[in-house]
Write a protein that holds these residues in place. Structure first.
Motif, PDB file in Angstrom:
ATOM      1  N   VAL A 295      -0.958   8.081   2.941  1.00 37.71           N
ATOM      2  CA  VAL A 295      -2.047   8.605   2.112  1.00 37.71           C
ATOM      3  C   VAL A 295      -2.726   7.498   1.327  1.00 37.71           C
ATOM      4  O   VAL A 295      -3.944   7.533   1.096  1.00 37.71           O
ATOM      5  CB  VAL A 295      -1.541   9.727   1.183  1.00 37.71           C
ATOM      6  N   ASP A 296      -1.963   6.489   0.906  1.00 39.10           N
ATOM      7  CA  ASP A 296      -2.566   5.373   0.166  1.00 39.10           C
ATOM      8  C   ASP A 296      -3.499   4.569   1.060  1.00 39.10           C
ATOM      9  O   ASP A 296      -4.584   4.143   0.639  1.00 39.10           O
ATOM     10  CB  ASP A 296      -1.465   4.460  -0.397  1.00 39.10           C
ATOM     11  N   VAL A 297      -3.098   4.375   2.319  1.00 35.92           N
ATOM     12  CA  VAL A 297      -3.931   3.630   3.267  1.00 35.92           C
ATOM     13  C   VAL A 297      -5.207   4.412   3.564  1.00 35.92           C
ATOM     14  O   VAL A 297      -6.307   3.847   3.585  1.00 35.92           O
ATOM     15  CB  VAL A 297      -3.146   3.360   4.555  1.00 35.92           C
ATOM     16  N   LEU A 298      -5.081   5.716   3.801  1.00 30.79           N
ATOM     17  CA  LEU A 298      -6.228   6.542   4.118  1.00 30.79           C
ATOM     18  C   LEU A 298      -7.191   6.637   2.923  1.00 30.79           C
ATOM     19  O   LEU A 298      -8.417   6.628   3.091  1.00 30.79           O
ATOM     20  CB  LEU A 298      -5.778   7.949   4.530  1.00 30.79           C
ATOM     21  N   THR A 299      -6.652   6.726   1.726  1.00 30.38           N
ATOM     22  CA  THR A 299      -7.481   6.783   0.526  1.00 30.38           C
ATOM     23  C   THR A 299      -8.269   5.488   0.341  1.00 30.38           C
ATOM     24  O   THR A 299      -9.455   5.510  -0.014  1.00 30.38           O
ATOM     25  CB  THR A 299      -6.622   7.070  -0.722  1.00 30.38           C
ATOM     26  N   ALA A 300      -7.593   4.356   0.577  1.00 27.43           N
ATOM     27  CA  ALA A 300      -8.264   3.058   0.445  1.00 27.43           C
ATOM     28  C   ALA A 300      -9.374   2.904   1.487  1.00 27.43           C
ATOM     29  O   ALA A 300     -10.376   2.226   1.262  1.00 27.43           O
ATOM     30  CB  ALA A 300      -7.242   1.944   0.576  1.00 27.43           C
ATOM     31  N   ASP A 301      -9.195   3.522   2.640  1.00 30.82           N
ATOM     32  CA  ASP A 301     -10.161   3.425   3.737  1.00 30.82           C
ATOM     33  C   ASP A 301     -11.392   4.296   3.520  1.00 30.82           C
ATOM     34  O   ASP A 301     -12.444   4.062   4.120  1.00 30.82           O
ATOM     35  CB  ASP A 301      -9.466   3.861   5.043  1.00 30.82           C
ATOM     36  N   LEU A 302     -11.277   5.279   2.669  1.00 25.05           N
ATOM     37  CA  LEU A 302     -12.327   6.287   2.512  1.00 25.05           C
ATOM     38  C   LEU A 302     -13.602   5.695   1.912  1.00 25.05           C
ATOM     39  O   LEU A 302     -13.556   4.981   0.907  1.00 25.05           O
ATOM     40  CB  LEU A 302     -11.794   7.406   1.612  1.00 25.05           C
ATOM     41  N   MET A 303     -14.740   6.011   2.532  1.00 19.40           N
ATOM     42  CA  MET A 303     -16.048   5.617   1.996  1.00 19.40           C
ATOM     43  C   MET A 303     -16.883   6.910   1.850  1.00 19.40           C
ATOM     44  O   MET A 303     -17.451   7.402   2.825  1.00 19.40           O
ATOM     45  CB  MET A 303     -16.777   4.654   2.925  1.00 19.40           C
ATOM     46  N   GLU A 304     -16.898   7.456   0.650  1.00 17.36           N
ATOM     47  CA  GLU A 304     -17.620   8.703   0.407  1.00 17.36           C
ATOM     48  C   GLU A 304     -19.114   8.490   0.544  1.00 17.36           C
ATOM     49  O   GLU A 304     -19.663   7.486   0.089  1.00 17.36           O
ATOM     50  CB  GLU A 304     -17.316   9.213  -0.998  1.00 17.36           C
ATOM     51  N   ALA A 305     -19.783   9.437   1.175  1.00 15.05           N
ATOM     52  CA  ALA A 305     -21.242   9.395   1.261  1.00 15.05           C
ATOM     53  C   ALA A 305     -21.827   9.712  -0.104  1.00 15.05           C
ATOM     54  O   ALA A 305     -21.290  10.546  -0.840  1.00 15.05           O
ATOM     55  CB  ALA A 305     -21.739  10.384   2.305  1.00 15.05           C
TER      56      ALA A 305
END
Length: 306
Positions: A295-305
């Motif tokens: 979850v930490d990796v996925l959260t760091a990867d997230l780029m919100e529009a």
């Protein structure tokens, strides 16, 4: 105990049937369609179970399948398993090539082996075509959804290009080229099928045919994941991310109310997934990120529009 009636028990005894004969009697009972004893005996001798015929059931009866298999075996001098495999592969490729596999001319083809070999030549890679056909059976809208992404999400400048896959095989090849799990994980097909998330390809404009980064995006352009070789991110992703922010602004004006509604639903599902991953303390087991919470990796990867 055997879950068959008295009449069926008599048939089992008369034919000195074993477990396979019993299974065919149960299948006959479940479908309500009579199967002659000599047909059941043939399937038993050939060690063919009802489940092996799933790919053609509904279009031909068990007796018709029996007749067709024997006819093709005699024509080509092959055993029943070889004919079954050839038939199944042929129909899978035919479906992949958008042939009408509900037409008896197609599914009950006269020269099976010849037609199979012709389709192998038409498919650039038989293994990809067969796997794509199986995926399409389970997720029937993926191809058309991919086609729908082109006009809305593709974009390019002098440095980078966003490319939408045209079909299932494009996504599978992307996974092969970058050695990650994209084409082999059902969760991506499930997300595409329900329009929760889409797959796009980030390419360098100078090498637009060469795999570079794979993107998983939500319908509003939010980037869930951006991964290159072996699920990695290299230092060059910082520059590419600047381009992705520009891309998000460009596609924002192309979005419809339906896209925004899908994006809201996608965000809810993503938040639920992240919460579950955090509660379960799911840890990455392999690769450069081994030992980190997923979850930490996925959260760091997230780029919100925006």
């Amino acid at each position: 105990m055997l879950k068959i009636n008295t009449q069926e028990l008599k048939r089992l005894r008369k034919n000195q049937g074993g477990a396979r004969f019993l299974d065919w009697l149960k299948y006959e009972n479940a479908t309500g369609k009579a199967i002659p004893d000599h047909v059941i005996n043939w399937y038993c001798t050939e060690k063919i179970e009802a489940s092996y015929l799933q790919f053609i059931r509904g279009r031909m009866s068990i007796v018709q399948i029996y007749n067709y298999l024997r006819w093709q075996m005699e024509r080509y001098g092959k055993n029943s398993r070889e004919i079954l495999t050839t038939w199944s592969d042929y129909l899978s490729m035919a479906k992949r090539l958008q042939m009408d596999t509900d037409d008896s001319i197609i599914y009950r083809v006269n020269k099976l082996v010849q037609r199979h070999d012709e389709l192998v030549e038409r498919c650039a890679r038989k293994d990809l075509a067969l796997e794509a056909g199986k995926i399409l059976e389970q997720y029937p809208h993926v191809d058309e959804i991919c086609e729908s992404l082109i006009e809305k999400y593709e974009y390019a400048n002098e440095d980078y290009t966003i490319v939408a896959p045209r079909r299932i095989e494009d996504i599978m090849m992307e996974g092969e080229n970058l050695h990650h799990c994209l084409g082999s994980s059902d969760r991506y097909w499930e997300r595409i099928e329900r329009r929760e998330a889409y797959i796009l390809f980030l390419r360098r404009t100078a090498e637009v045919q060469k795999s570079y980064y794979t993107l998983e995006i939500e319908p509003d352009g939010t980037v869930r994941q951006k991964r290159t070789m072996y699920d990695r991110q290299e230092a060059d992703i910082e520059d590419a991310s600047k381009f992705l922010k520009k891309w998000q602004k460009v596609i924002a004006v192309r979005l419809t109310d339906a896209d925004r509604k899908l994006a809201e639903e996608s965000r809810v599902l993503r938040d639920l997934e992240f919460a579950q991953l955090r509660d379960n303390k799911v840890v990455i087991r392999y690769g450069d990120l081994r030992g980190r919470l997923l979850v930490d990796v996925l959260t760091a990867d997230l780029m919100e529009a925006a």
